[in-house]
Design a protein around this motif. Structure first.
Motif, mmCIF file in Angstrom:
data_model
loop_
_atom_site.group_PDB
_atom_site.id
_atom_site.type_symbol
_atom_site.label_atom_id
_atom_site.label_comp_id
_atom_site.label_asym_id
_atom_site.label_seq_id
_atom_site.Cartn_x
_atom_site.Cartn_y
_atom_site.Cartn_z
ATOM 1 N N LYS A 1 1.250 -1.700 0.260
ATOM 2 C CA LYS A 1 0.064 0.000 -0.040
ATOM 3 C C LYS A 1 1.171 1.102 0.551
ATOM 4 O O LYS A 1 1.824 1.175 1.210
ATOM 5 C CB LYS A 1 -0.925 -0.054 1.113
ATOM 6 N N LYS A 2 0.494 1.912 -0.670
ATOM 7 C CA LYS A 2 1.135 2.742 -0.804
ATOM 8 C C LYS A 2 0.862 4.769 -0.625
ATOM 9 O O LYS A 2 -0.623 4.487 -1.252
ATOM 10 C CB LYS A 2 2.104 3.389 -2.820
ATOM 11 N N VAL A 3 1.459 5.083 0.488
ATOM 12 C CA VAL A 3 0.464 6.659 0.450
ATOM 13 C C VAL A 3 1.354 7.502 0.049
ATOM 14 O O VAL A 3 2.123 8.041 0.429
ATOM 15 C CB VAL A 3 0.277 6.392 2.224
ATOM 16 N N PHE A 4 0.605 7.975 -0.378
ATOM 17 C CA PHE A 4 0.672 9.244 -1.636
ATOM 18 C C PHE A 4 0.719 10.443 -0.831
ATOM 19 O O PHE A 4 2.126 11.374 -1.053
ATOM 20 C CB PHE A 4 -0.009 9.520 -3.276
ATOM 21 N N ILE A 5 0.349 10.724 -0.103
ATOM 22 C CA ILE A 5 -0.199 12.005 0.683
ATOM 23 C C ILE A 5 -0.280 11.584 2.658
ATOM 24 O O ILE A 5 -0.963 11.016 2.372
ATOM 25 C CB ILE A 5 -0.836 12.852 0.666
ATOM 26 N N SER B 1 -18.504 -6.037 -10.591
ATOM 27 C CA SER B 1 -18.891 -5.481 -9.872
ATOM 28 C C SER B 1 -17.994 -3.875 -10.084
ATOM 29 O O SER B 1 -17.673 -2.691 -9.885
ATOM 30 C CB SER B 1 -20.019 -5.193 -9.193
ATOM 31 N N SER B 2 -16.254 -4.339 -9.508
ATOM 32 C CA SER B 2 -15.411 -4.004 -8.814
ATOM 33 C C SER B 2 -14.771 -3.265 -10.434
ATOM 34 O O SER B 2 -14.652 -2.523 -9.991
ATOM 35 C CB SER B 2 -14.078 -4.873 -8.114
ATOM 36 N N GLN B 3 -14.879 -3.551 -10.739
ATOM 37 C CA GLN B 3 -14.285 -3.231 -12.672
ATOM 38 C C GLN B 3 -15.319 -2.139 -12.775
ATOM 39 O O GLN B 3 -14.576 -1.329 -13.515
ATOM 40 C CB GLN B 3 -14.481 -4.321 -13.471
ATOM 41 N N ARG B 4 -16.652 -2.475 -12.400
ATOM 42 C CA ARG B 4 -17.277 -1.246 -13.208
ATOM 43 C C ARG B 4 -16.600 0.270 -12.166
ATOM 44 O O ARG B 4 -16.722 1.025 -12.485
ATOM 45 C CB ARG B 4 -18.712 -1.289 -13.340
ATOM 46 N N GLY B 5 -16.508 -0.193 -10.815
ATOM 47 C CA GLY B 5 -15.908 0.718 -9.560
ATOM 48 C C GLY B 5 -14.949 1.422 -9.984
ATOM 49 O O GLY B 5 -14.238 2.688 -10.286
ATOM 50 N N LEU B 6 -14.092 0.842 -11.022
ATOM 51 C CA LEU B 6 -12.787 1.028 -11.173
ATOM 52 C C LEU B 6 -12.914 1.814 -12.262
ATOM 53 O O LEU B 6 -11.528 3.091 -12.499
ATOM 54 C CB LEU B 6 -11.885 -0.255 -11.281
ATOM 55 N N TRP B 7 -13.950 0.941 -13.715
ATOM 56 C CA TRP B 7 -13.794 2.213 -14.985
ATOM 57 C C TRP B 7 -14.036 4.407 -14.265
ATOM 58 O O TRP B 7 -13.835 4.883 -14.529
ATOM 59 C CB TRP B 7 -14.362 2.189 -15.791
ATOM 60 N N LEU C 1 -8.284 9.363 -5.307
ATOM 61 C CA LEU C 1 -8.154 8.405 -6.384
ATOM 62 C C LEU C 1 -7.091 7.111 -6.660
ATOM 63 O O LEU C 1 -7.497 5.912 -7.147
ATOM 64 C CB LEU C 1 -8.933 9.385 -7.328
ATOM 65 N N THR C 2 -5.373 7.920 -7.062
ATOM 66 C CA THR C 2 -5.069 7.187 -7.433
ATOM 67 C C THR C 2 -4.247 6.277 -6.627
ATOM 68 O O THR C 2 -4.172 5.430 -6.721
ATOM 69 C CB THR C 2 -3.926 8.003 -7.835
ATOM 70 N N ASN C 3 -4.560 6.059 -4.856
ATOM 71 C CA ASN C 3 -4.454 4.805 -3.925
ATOM 72 C C ASN C 3 -5.955 3.805 -4.236
ATOM 73 O O ASN C 3 -4.749 2.734 -3.939
ATOM 74 C CB ASN C 3 -4.712 6.427 -2.663
ATOM 75 N N ARG C 4 -6.829 4.655 -4.539
ATOM 76 C CA ARG C 4 -7.610 3.075 -4.928
ATOM 77 C C ARG C 4 -7.809 2.386 -5.721
ATOM 78 O O ARG C 4 -8.089 1.537 -5.658
ATOM 79 C CB ARG C 4 -8.737 4.114 -4.358
#
Length: 88
Positions: free
Chosen positions: A3-7, A46-52, A27-30
């Motif tokens: 898990k990368k935390v960008f900020i 359903s996760s694929q749609r959420g990613l889109w 959003l990039t982290n998600r």
């Protein structure tokens, strides 16, 4: 999964969480978390749609940031390691 935390959340006050830069990094982290999930569960549509949907929202925010503050846009995409938007 790494898990990368960008900020760093401890450095962010309540006032800054609405900034475009924070939203894009969140959003990039998600996106990275969902991408890892979809590598394990390839048929989770359903996760694929959420990613889109998340990618579309991040794309719109990146377009807004590139128009309003191009220097901040360049810094952010370099920091996050994402590609530039395609321009017409």
């Amino acid at each position: 999964m790494s898990k990368k935390v960008f900020i760093d959340p401890s450095l962010i006050s309540k006032k800054q969480t609405g900034s475009v830069e924070f939203q894009i990094s969140s959003l990039t982290n998600r996106v990275s978390k969902l991408t890892f999930h979809l590598k394990l569960h390839g048929r989770d549509y359903s996760s694929q749609r959420g990613l889109w949907k998340i990618l579309g929202k991040r794309k719109r925010l990146l377009g807004y940031l590139s128009q309003k503050n191009s220097a901040c846009y360049e810094d952010l995409i370099n920091q996050l390691g994402i590609r530039k938007l395609k321009t017409r």
